[in-house]
Design an enzyme around this catalytic site. Structure first.
Site, PDB file in Angstrom:
ATOM      1  N   SER A 109       0.828  -1.200   0.000  1.00 31.76           N
ATOM      2  CA  SER A 109       0.000   0.000   0.000  1.00 31.76           C
ATOM      3  C   SER A 109       0.871   1.263   0.000  1.00 31.76           C
ATOM      4  O   SER A 109       1.658   1.466  -0.916  1.00 31.76           O
ATOM      5  CB  SER A 109      -0.959  -0.038   1.194  1.00 31.76           C
ATOM      6  OG  SER A 109      -1.931   0.966   1.095  1.00 31.76           O
TER       7      SER A 109
ATOM      8  N   ASP B 146      -8.992  -4.400  -6.220  1.00 27.71           N
ATOM      9  CA  ASP B 146      -8.554  -3.412  -5.234  1.00 27.71           C
ATOM     10  C   ASP B 146      -9.383  -2.130  -5.378  1.00 27.71           C
ATOM     11  O   ASP B 146      -9.399  -1.517  -6.448  1.00 27.71           O
ATOM     12  CB  ASP B 146      -7.075  -3.111  -5.454  1.00 27.71           C
ATOM     13  CG  ASP B 146      -6.450  -2.285  -4.328  1.00 27.71           C
ATOM     14  OD1 ASP B 146      -7.203  -1.599  -3.602  1.00 27.71           O
ATOM     15  OD2 ASP B 146      -5.220  -2.317  -4.192  1.00 27.71           O
TER      16      ASP B 146
ATOM     17  N   HIS C 249      -7.174  -5.186  -2.016  1.00 22.90           N
ATOM     18  CA  HIS C 249      -6.018  -4.401  -1.590  1.00 22.90           C
ATOM     19  C   HIS C 249      -5.212  -5.120  -0.513  1.00 22.90           C
ATOM     20  O   HIS C 249      -4.006  -4.915  -0.387  1.00 22.90           O
ATOM     21  CB  HIS C 249      -6.514  -3.051  -1.054  1.00 22.90           C
ATOM     22  CG  HIS C 249      -5.423  -2.100  -0.679  1.00 22.90           C
ATOM     23  ND1 HIS C 249      -4.575  -1.532  -1.610  1.00 22.90           N
ATOM     24  CD2 HIS C 249      -5.030  -1.612   0.544  1.00 22.90           C
ATOM     25  CE1 HIS C 249      -3.724  -0.726  -0.996  1.00 22.90           C
ATOM     26  NE2 HIS C 249      -3.970  -0.765   0.306  1.00 22.90           N
TER      27      HIS C 249
END
Length: 310
Positions: free
Chosen positions: A180, A226, A258
């Site tokens: 991330s 995601d 994600h």
């Protein structure tokens, strides 16, 4: 002129012929020279590895890179945040034996609001394949990608200069990974430190979309579903902005969210291992898993790369 097995055999034969022609008792010595001039036997191959001194471990197979543990036994040590500067401490995972030599090293950063535990599965899995792996905590859980990039660099500096395992590491063979915002930090670190040998952003997020100066071999892993860092506005533009002259690949996990990197994932592991081996260790035995592009893997919805690698 470089000595080859062929020239060594020719030289050995010449010694033997000369001794026999002279009719002297040097024949036994000539035969010993001929034997010494032969190529190294299989048992000596591990020690020689003249073509690639960074090669570690046995020849890979699909089963070996998909395995939960690789060929190296590992241990780990905790690094307190109070003993470091520039990042928040973490856990170092490392091979216990250095019989084959030193290892490349990888620093791994978590995502927004997360800590090192979110990527803890990567530590022993990568270390058991022949790397020193440092999963780190960030200074604060809200640090942005540029800050996380600097913290990855600080972690590598600590790892190679001050850590208890520094003598196990080849400081010229380093890489970064992150999830991330940690993935965005991985890309930012690559811009700031082009001497890195490999980078693997995992479902990366970053407001910066321009990585045209990136020269670090980079494998971007995105998640097809995601919704936090949609691949259309993050992973794919990141990949496309990296110049074609840089070794790069884009792997999209089929049906993945994600948070796919936060639990043990065989697809992430096998291609991360292959990428790190190929570019940190220059181990071309792992090229087979990257080039040509993987075909028929239902866990991959899209794969792009710059094959063949130089």
């Amino acid at each position: 002129m470089r000595s080859t097995p062929s020239t060594r055999r020719t030289a050995a034969k010449a010694l033997l012929v000369a001794a026999l022609t002279a009719g002297v008792c040097a024949a036994p010595q000539a035969m010993q020279a001929a034997h010494a001039a032969q190529p190294a036997r299989a048992g000596q191959a591990l020690a020689v590895r003249a073509d690639n001194p960074y090669e570690r471990g046995p020849a890979p197979t699909t089963a070996s890179i998909e395995a939960v543990r690789g060929p190296f036994a590992t241990s780990q040590t905790t690094v307190s945040s109070l003993s470091v500067t520039g990042f928040g401490g973490g856990t170092i995972y490392y091979p216990t034996s250095t019989a084959e030599g030193t290892f490349g090293a990888v620093a791994v950063a978590p995502g927004y609001t997360a800590d090192q535990s979110s990527l803890a599965w990567l530590g022993p899995r990568l270390a058991s394949q022949g790397f020193v792996v440092f999963t780190i905590d960030t200074l604060t859980r809200s640090d942005q990608p540029d800050s996380r990039g600097r913290q990855l660099e600080a972690a590598l500096d600590y790892l190679t200069q001050r850590s208890s395992v520094r003598t196990r590491i080849d400081a010229s063979r380093l890489g970064v990974m992150g999830h991330s915002m940690g993935g965005g930090g991985t890309l930012e670190a690559s811009l700031d430190r082009p001497a890195l040998q490999a980078a693997i952003p995992l479902t990366p997020w970053d407001l910066n979309k321009n990585f045209s100066r990136d020269t670090v071999p980079t494998l971007i892993i995105g998640g097809q579903t995601d919704t936090i860092a949609p691949v259309a506005s993050h992973a794919q533009p990141f990949y496309e902005s990296i110049p074609a002259s840089t070794e790069k690949a884009y792997l999209e996990l089929a049906g993945a969210s994600h948070f796919a990197p936060n639990t043990a994932n065989t697809t992430i592991a096998k291609y991360s291992i292959s990428w790190l081996k190929r570019f940190i260790d220059n181990d071309t035995r792992y090229e087979q898993f990257l080039c040509p592009a993987p075909q028929g893997d239902r866990n991959i919805s899209e794969y792009r790369d710059t094959c063949p690698h130089t």
